[in-house]
Design a protein around this motif. Structure first.
Motif, mmCIF file in Angstrom:
data_model
loop_
_atom_site.group_PDB
_atom_site.id
_atom_site.type_symbol
_atom_site.label_atom_id
_atom_site.label_comp_id
_atom_site.label_asym_id
_atom_site.label_seq_id
_atom_site.Cartn_x
_atom_site.Cartn_y
_atom_site.Cartn_z
ATOM 1 N N ASN A 539 1.070 -2.115 1.286
ATOM 2 C CA ASN A 539 0.076 -2.227 0.222
ATOM 3 C C ASN A 539 -0.619 -3.587 0.264
ATOM 4 O O ASN A 539 -1.802 -3.698 -0.062
ATOM 5 N N ALA A 540 0.132 -4.615 0.644
ATOM 6 C CA ALA A 540 -0.457 -5.952 0.740
ATOM 7 C C ALA A 540 -1.585 -5.971 1.767
ATOM 8 O O ALA A 540 -2.644 -6.582 1.536
ATOM 9 N N MET A 541 -1.375 -5.306 2.894
ATOM 10 C CA MET A 541 -2.416 -5.242 3.916
ATOM 11 C C MET A 541 -3.584 -4.376 3.443
ATOM 12 O O MET A 541 -4.751 -4.705 3.650
ATOM 13 N N ARG A 542 -3.249 -3.275 2.778
ATOM 14 C CA ARG A 542 -4.270 -2.323 2.349
ATOM 15 C C ARG A 542 -5.201 -2.941 1.295
ATOM 16 O O ARG A 542 -6.396 -2.664 1.260
ATOM 17 N N TYR A 543 -4.643 -3.783 0.440
ATOM 18 C CA TYR A 543 -5.418 -4.356 -0.659
ATOM 19 C C TYR A 543 -5.851 -5.805 -0.386
ATOM 20 O O TYR A 543 -6.335 -6.469 -1.308
ATOM 21 N N MET A 544 -5.698 -6.270 0.848
ATOM 22 C CA MET A 544 -5.992 -7.684 1.128
ATOM 23 C C MET A 544 -7.443 -8.041 0.809
ATOM 24 O O MET A 544 -7.721 -9.054 0.160
ATOM 25 N N GLY A 545 -8.386 -7.244 1.313
ATOM 26 C CA GLY A 545 -9.802 -7.535 1.071
ATOM 27 C C GLY A 545 -10.128 -7.563 -0.409
ATOM 28 O O GLY A 545 -10.876 -8.439 -0.883
ATOM 29 N N GLN A 546 -9.576 -6.613 -1.155
ATOM 30 C CA GLN A 546 -9.808 -6.561 -2.601
ATOM 31 C C GLN A 546 -9.150 -7.748 -3.295
ATOM 32 O O GLN A 546 -9.703 -8.316 -4.246
ATOM 33 N N PHE A 547 -7.974 -8.146 -2.799
ATOM 34 C CA PHE A 547 -7.245 -9.267 -3.398
ATOM 35 C C PHE A 547 -8.039 -10.569 -3.256
ATOM 36 O O PHE A 547 -8.065 -11.400 -4.164
ATOM 37 N N VAL A 548 -8.694 -10.746 -2.110
ATOM 38 C CA VAL A 548 -9.491 -11.952 -1.888
ATOM 39 C C VAL A 548 -10.678 -11.997 -2.839
ATOM 40 O O VAL A 548 -11.049 -13.064 -3.342
ATOM 41 N N ARG A 549 -11.265 -10.851 -3.146
ATOM 42 C CA ARG A 549 -12.438 -10.811 -4.032
ATOM 43 C C ARG A 549 -12.046 -10.842 -5.514
ATOM 44 O O ARG A 549 -12.709 -11.499 -6.321
ATOM 45 N N TYR A 550 -10.969 -10.118 -5.863
ATOM 46 C CA TYR A 550 -10.548 -10.028 -7.269
ATOM 47 C C TYR A 550 -9.045 -10.315 -7.348
ATOM 48 O O TYR A 550 -8.222 -9.410 -7.551
#
Length: 622
Positions: A539-550
């Motif tokens: 999940n960390a890899m899957r949501y990485m791009g979103q995590f960087v933005r939000y």
């Protein structure tokens, strides 16, 4: 001193490097050409001939001003060795293509009847005048004819393709011929060099080409033509030319090209031959560009090397293991100190020249820099110190020959940086322009451009479609670029920023801490995943791009998804570590604002410590 004067100086200092071997320093009035056929002559009689392999085909040949850069509809013949359509007097009998032997014959006859005549060339001329060369090669089976006795234009069958069609690009008439006379390979003969040079220099003087050479300031035969084949034997681009009489090359300022540039024949030959030699000896190609560096006193001072990227920093660096950044830094300093001791003078001047073909016929200088060796090495040392990061290297296992990966520290090459940031295959023009910008950072100490950092952040935060090993190699390069940018940015603002390679547990930067937290969450999930094939996407890899933005809202979502995996652990070590990292984030400053590139540094440093760190390993075992 300009680049032409520098290259002339290199030539004069290295006359002992003039040899008949391929890619050696060429005499004045000589170029290298790929030959296809070698003909043996004994006492003006044909003995034998053979088709040359690619490994032995590069041949040193004499040339004139016109033939050294020949092009167009009526190209000038070379003085001695040339294509069959120039030197075969009987070509008209076996080909529909007109022979240019008459033009070729004029120069050779004048040479053979001059005070500088050479007996072996005279014997060759006698043989060529008999007009049997094409027929002799046909009888020898090297040239292939059709039912009408004419040379075949191409071989239509897929099988039993004759050697001549395998080697020659074009028709058989384009086959380039060299000669061995009385057992002497003329292209290697020093007496031929002396004979041709003396004759041609005298001929130029008799033609009234004497004028002021702006390179040396002396009166000598001048030319407006500079030889081609600078980068390789197939390169037809020229650095200086003036055939655009209908355009705006010099119109409006000068009435003829000679008014804009008066260049000595000998000086131009020395400069270009020295440049060719340096490029073949120590040049480095980046797409459509080539860069070469040399010292004013020790031309082999610098060598491009893939492992150390711009300069070869010694044999111990490429394959050595560096467990800490301090180990790497000490080895780097040692290598650089070794280079500084070679010239034995601090004021050794180092030149770097970059060339790129703007069009197929025009070669442009895209980079030229002169600097002292001490300043240059200080800049190079700083580059490697500030762009170094974790690096996966490989060693070959002796028995099996298998490549075994291991972790070390080092700096990525220019090619590696560009291919990682922009993907493979890299556009040659993009690689050339990127190399030019990066070499300015390396040699001149300029800060890394921001767009490289932004591209690295984008690439590092989009792991989709890559397996674990591929993504790790991308992270290594991206982290090196990002680290370099932030260190340079701090220096511009008048402060020092260390940004250690290993995990910085004292860093309170929110982006860095978020990167560390995501790395722990990824590791926990990966460690407890059901399969062990390395293809599981956390999940960390899957949501990485979103995590960087939000980061704020995504973190809450990730923590909820992490709970089932925490229950599978038999130790609280990783959960406590994650809690410790999150507790350092100031809640008043933590919001849904995009994270900086330091997120990537924190992520990979933490992940590397979890996978390869040894401190407290016994405490974290499940």
């Amino acid at each position: 001193m300009g680049w032409i004067q520098n290259l002339c100086s290199v030539y004069d200092q290295n006359l002992d490097a003039i040899e008949a071997e391929a890619k050696s320093l060429l005499p004045v009035g000589f170029i290298e050409q790929v030959a296809h056929i070698e003909v043996r002559i004994e006492h003006s009689r044909f003995i034998s001939a053979r088709v040359l392999s690619k490994t032995e085909s590069l041949t040193r040949i004499p040339c004139t001003i016109e033939s050294s850069s020949r092009s167009g509809k009526s190209p000038a013949p070379h003085p001695l060795f040339d294509k069959l359509k120039y030197i075969a007097k009987d070509l008209d009998q076996v080909s529909d293509e007109n022979s240019s032997y008459t033009n070729y014959r004029k120069f050779l006859e004048a040479w053979c009847s001059s005070d500088f005549a050479y007996s072996l060339v005279q014997e060759l001329f006698t043989y060529l005048e008999e007009g049997t060369l094409a027929h002799d090669l046909i009888k020898e089976g090297l040239l292939i004819t059709d039912d009408q006795g004419k040379l075949m234009k191409k071989w239509n069958l897929k099988e039993n393709k004759p050697l001549i069609f395998q080697m020659v690009t074009g028709t058989q008439e384009d086959a380039f011929v060299r000669f061995v006379v009385n057992g002497v390979a003329l292209w290697k003969d020093p007496e031929l060099v002396e004979s041709f040079t003396g004759f041609y220099q005298k001929q130029l003087q008799e033609e009234g080409r004497l004028d002021l050479d702006l390179i040396t300031g002396e009166q000598m035969p001048v030319t407006m033509r500079i030889p081609s084949k600078v980068r390789n034997s197939a390169d037809m681009s020229k650095l200086i030319s003036s055939n655009d009489s209908q355009g705006f090359t010099y119109r409006g300022r000068f009435s003829n090209p000679e008014e804009s540039m008066s260049m000595g024949y000998e000086s131009s030959q020395k400069a270009i031959n020295a440049l060719k030699w340096l490029i073949s000896k120590q040049g480095r190609i980046f797409g459509e560009a080539v860069f070469v560096s040399w010292g004013s006193k020790t031309i082999s001072l610098l060598n491009y090397n893939e492992s150390a990227d711009l300069f070869d920093l010694g044999g111990e660096l490429p394959d050595a293991r560096f467990d800490t950044y301090e180990d790497f830094s000490r080895a780097l300093n040692k290598a650089m100190a070794g280079y500084l001791s070679k010239p034995m003078v601090a004021d050794e001047e180092v030149m770097t020249l970059g060339l790129e073909a703007a069009t197929p016929g025009r070669l442009s200088i895209i980079y030229y820099q002169q600097t002292s060796s001490s300043q240059l090495f200080a800049n190079v040392l700083r580059w490697h110190e500030t762009i170094s990061w974790y690096k996966t290297a490989f060693k070959t296992q002796g028995e099996t020959g298998k490549k075994i990966p291991y972790q070390t520290m080092g700096s990525p090459s220019i090619n590696k940086i560009v291919s990682t940031l922009y993907g493979e295959p890299v556009n040659p023009k993009l690689l050339a322009s990127s190399a030019k910008r990066l070499i300015k950072c390396i040699q001149e100490g300029q800060p890394l451009p921001r767009d490289f950092m932004l591209k690295a952040v984008t690439k590092a935060t989009n792991p989709y479609g890559k397996n674990t090993d591929e993504y790790n190699r991308v992270l290594e390069v991206c982290c090196a670029v990002i680290r370099k940018f932030y260190i340079d940015e701090a220096r511009i603002k008048g402060r020092e920023e260390n940004l250690p390679v290993r995990i910085d547990k004292e860093c309170q930067d929110i982006s860095y801490l978020c990167g560390r937290a995501l790395a722990v969450m990824h590791y926990i999930e990966e460690r407890t995943k059901p399969d062990g094939n390395g293809k599981y996407e956390t999940n960390a890899m899957r949501y990485m791009g979103q995590f960087v933005r939000y980061p704020q809202s995504t973190l809450m979502n990730l923590q909820a998804k992490l709970q089932p995996y925490l229950l599978r652990l038999s130790t609280n070590y990783y959960e406590n570590q994650l809690t410790d990292i999150l507790s350092q984030i100031n809640p008043e400053k933590f919001e849904d604002a995009p994270l900086t590139g330091k997120f990537v540094l924190g992520y990979h440093a933490q992940l590397h410590d979890l996978k390869f760190g040894y401190q407290g390993k016994d405490k974290r075992e499940d």
